[in-house]
Scaffold this motif. Structure first.
Motif, PDB file in Angstrom:
ATOM      1  N   THR A  87      34.931  -1.041  -7.811  1.00  0.00           N
ATOM      2  CA  THR A  87      35.742  -2.106  -8.399  1.00  0.00           C
ATOM      3  C   THR A  87      37.203  -1.714  -8.440  1.00  0.00           C
ATOM      4  N   GLU A  88      37.484  -0.484  -8.830  1.00  0.00           N
ATOM      5  CA  GLU A  88      38.867  -0.030  -8.917  1.00  0.00           C
ATOM      6  C   GLU A  88      39.523   0.047  -7.540  1.00  0.00           C
ATOM      7  N   ARG A  89      38.712   0.185  -6.493  1.00  0.00           N
ATOM      8  CA  ARG A  89      39.251   0.202  -5.132  1.00  0.00           C
ATOM      9  C   ARG A  89      39.780  -1.181  -4.754  1.00  0.00           C
ATOM     10  N   TRP A  90      39.018  -2.237  -5.118  1.00  0.00           N
ATOM     11  CA  TRP A  90      39.439  -3.594  -4.769  1.00  0.00           C
ATOM     12  C   TRP A  90      40.410  -4.185  -5.787  1.00  0.00           C
ATOM     13  N   HIS A  91      40.365  -3.684  -6.984  1.00  0.00           N
ATOM     14  CA  HIS A  91      41.278  -4.161  -8.033  1.00  0.00           C
ATOM     15  C   HIS A  91      41.996  -2.936  -8.618  1.00  0.00           C
ATOM     16  N   PRO A  92      43.026  -2.444  -7.944  1.00  0.00           N
ATOM     17  CA  PRO A  92      43.663  -1.179  -8.336  1.00  0.00           C
ATOM     18  C   PRO A  92      44.214  -1.165  -9.757  1.00  0.00           C
ATOM     19  N   GLN A  93      44.549  -2.342 -10.303  1.00  0.00           N
ATOM     20  CA  GLN A  93      45.097  -2.392 -11.657  1.00  0.00           C
ATOM     21  C   GLN A  93      44.003  -2.409 -12.727  1.00  0.00           C
ATOM     22  N   LEU A  94      42.755  -2.549 -12.300  1.00  0.00           N
ATOM     23  CA  LEU A  94      41.637  -2.611 -13.239  1.00  0.00           C
ATOM     24  C   LEU A  94      41.114  -1.211 -13.527  1.00  0.00           C
ATOM     25  N   ARG A  95      40.760  -0.969 -14.772  1.00  0.00           N
ATOM     26  CA  ARG A  95      40.170   0.309 -15.151  1.00  0.00           C
ATOM     27  C   ARG A  95      38.776   0.065 -15.723  1.00  0.00           C
ATOM     28  N   GLN A 134      29.395  -7.113   0.311  1.00  0.00           N
ATOM     29  CA  GLN A 134      28.486  -6.410   1.204  1.00  0.00           C
ATOM     30  C   GLN A 134      28.638  -4.898   1.126  1.00  0.00           C
ATOM     31  N   LEU A 135      29.870  -4.430   0.919  1.00  0.00           N
ATOM     32  CA  LEU A 135      30.069  -2.981   0.833  1.00  0.00           C
ATOM     33  C   LEU A 135      29.403  -2.399  -0.409  1.00  0.00           C
ATOM     34  N   VAL A 136      29.353  -3.191  -1.487  1.00  0.00           N
ATOM     35  CA  VAL A 136      28.651  -2.741  -2.692  1.00  0.00           C
ATOM     36  C   VAL A 136      27.156  -2.684  -2.424  1.00  0.00           C
ATOM     37  N   ARG A 137      26.625  -3.713  -1.795  1.00  0.00           N
ATOM     38  CA  ARG A 137      25.205  -3.704  -1.436  1.00  0.00           C
ATOM     39  C   ARG A 137      24.869  -2.489  -0.576  1.00  0.00           C
ATOM     40  N   SER A 138      25.743  -2.207   0.370  1.00  0.00           N
ATOM     41  CA  SER A 138      25.497  -1.080   1.269  1.00  0.00           C
ATOM     42  C   SER A 138      25.472   0.235   0.507  1.00  0.00           C
TER      43      SER A 138
END
Length: 413
Positions: free
Chosen positions: A199-207, A389-393
């Protein structure tokens, strides 16, 4: 210049990191070595000109070198746990609903692999009947024995002993905007930390702040308003349902949604090759195998107790049944090291540690979320990546996970 007692400086730290002596810095900045030493020791405050010269010599901003202690904001927060009352304590912070929650960084909670940086430090305990807060250093000291007893107390004991005194004043040590943009999840599956990093990879401002807790403890934290999301994998043999009956009972008076993360295989971890030839839980007694178990209230402990009951084997008959561990990794490490011959965990953990696996049950792992939190942006961002899909993988390559229904709402309560 007369010392301002509230002026703090980082001069020595930056200077030594750059490999400079006091004399070398003094030569570059055009000041005396004694001036450098006096500033570093906090004996006096530098002039504006000296501050600018030091910053230029060190290649940084004046604000990197000097700041006022009161510049750090303070907030009132609800303490999710206990801390030693006679000293300031490191905490992580997040906004859950309309209040700040402070999570003590004590013991194992202070680490992932590396030590976790603090978001703030507790300054005072706020008593509801008092007109003002009491600073930590003003509290009566307590003996080492009573401190150890307090830190080791269980969650129920903590709630009773700290009733009415779980609000603290916290000095912020990080960007407060980042703290606002935090989602807090309690659960026991290592997959949650994997999802947090994705999640932090796709939303860099999210912790993502991940709190380790078994299923019932995670539910309790959700009920108390300490987390946004609780992960659980509990099975009710009376109804044949996963999680829903437990969530409905725990969240009386609250509206929540259950979103599935996947179905995982649960069973016995055994050494590679299964040298004892264990096939069922009753074999644990017949072969004199030693096990490790999870805490009461965890899904893994309930599975072991249920399977033993089905085969008419009392738990206390199993060697090592009183040896409690607190995570799936701990179960695997106990088997790898030879401390135990078996323990309940998942197929993905067995694969990760190269262990044998005896399947016993397919459990659905759900995320329980109070409905009002669904409107908060950090929660939205976290949920948005579940169907990627990357999460599923990532989950599929672990082994032992069925992710075909990931992100599906399985219940509204």
């Amino acid at each position: 210049m007369k010392l301002d007692v509230n002026l703090c400086n980082n001069l020595k730290s930056i200077r030594t990191r750059l490999g400079m002596s006091q004399q070398e810095l003094a030569n570059i900045a055009g000041v005396t070595r004694q001036s450098i030493g006096g500033v570093e020791l906090g004996q006096y405050a530098p002039s504006v000109a000296m501050s600018l010269r030091l910053a230029k010599a060190l290649g940084c901003q004046v604000e990197d070198l000097f700041w006022f202690e009161e510049d750090l904001p303070e907030v009132e927060a609800i303490l999710a746990g206990s801390v030693p009352k006679q000293q300031r304590s490191r905490v992580s912070l997040a906004r859950v609903g309309d209040q700040w929650i402070a999570y003590p960084l004590v013991g194992n909670d202070a680490f992932r692999i590396e030590m976790i940086p603090a978001d703030g430090e507790t300054l005072a305990v706020i008593y509801p009947d008092a007109k003002e807060s009491v600073r930590v250093e003003e509290l009566p000291s307590i003996s080492k024995l009573s401190l150890a007893s307090e830190v080791a107390s269980n969650a129920e004991g903590e709630a009773q002993s700290q009733k009415g005194t779980n609000k603290v004043l916290v000095r912020i040590l990080d960007d407060i905007n980042k703290l606002h943009n935090t989602v807090v999840i309690a659960g026991c599956t290592p997959v949650l930390s994997l999802l947090a990093r994705a999640t932090e990879r796709w939303h860099p401002q999210l912790r993502i702040h991940y709190r380790f807790a078994h299923s019932k403890a995670a539910l309790r934290s959700l009920c108390k308003g300490e987390v946004h999301i609780a992960g659980m994998h509990l099975y009710d043999p009376k109804t044949g349902e996963h999680n829903i009956p437990f969530a409905r009972e725990a969240l009386t008076g609250k509206s929540a949604v259950l979103i599935t993360l996947g179905v995982w295989e649960e069973g016995l971890l055994v050494p590679s090759g299964n040298p004892r030839g264990i096939k069922t839980v009753s074999d644990l007694v017949e072969f004199g195998a030693t096990i490790v178990t999870h805490e009461v209230g965890s899904g893994s402990r309930m599975l072991l107790e249920r399977k033993l009951q089905e085969e008419g084997v009392p738990l206390h008959k199993v060697k090592g049944s009183d040896h409690i561990v607190h995570s799936h990794q701990d179960v695997a490490l106990s088997v790898v090291s030879g401390i135990a011959d078996a323990g309940i965990s998942t197929a993905s953990i067995a694969t990760a540690f190269g262990l044998g696996f005896i399947p016993l049950h397919r459990a659905r792992y759900d995320l329980v979320i109070i409905k009002e939190y669904l409107e908060e942006e950090p929660v939205k961002q976290f949920l948005s990546i579940l169907g990627h899909q990357l999460v599923r993988s990532q989950l599929e390559i672990l082994g032992g996970y069925d992710t075909s229904n990931i992100g599906e709402v399985v219940a509204n309560i």
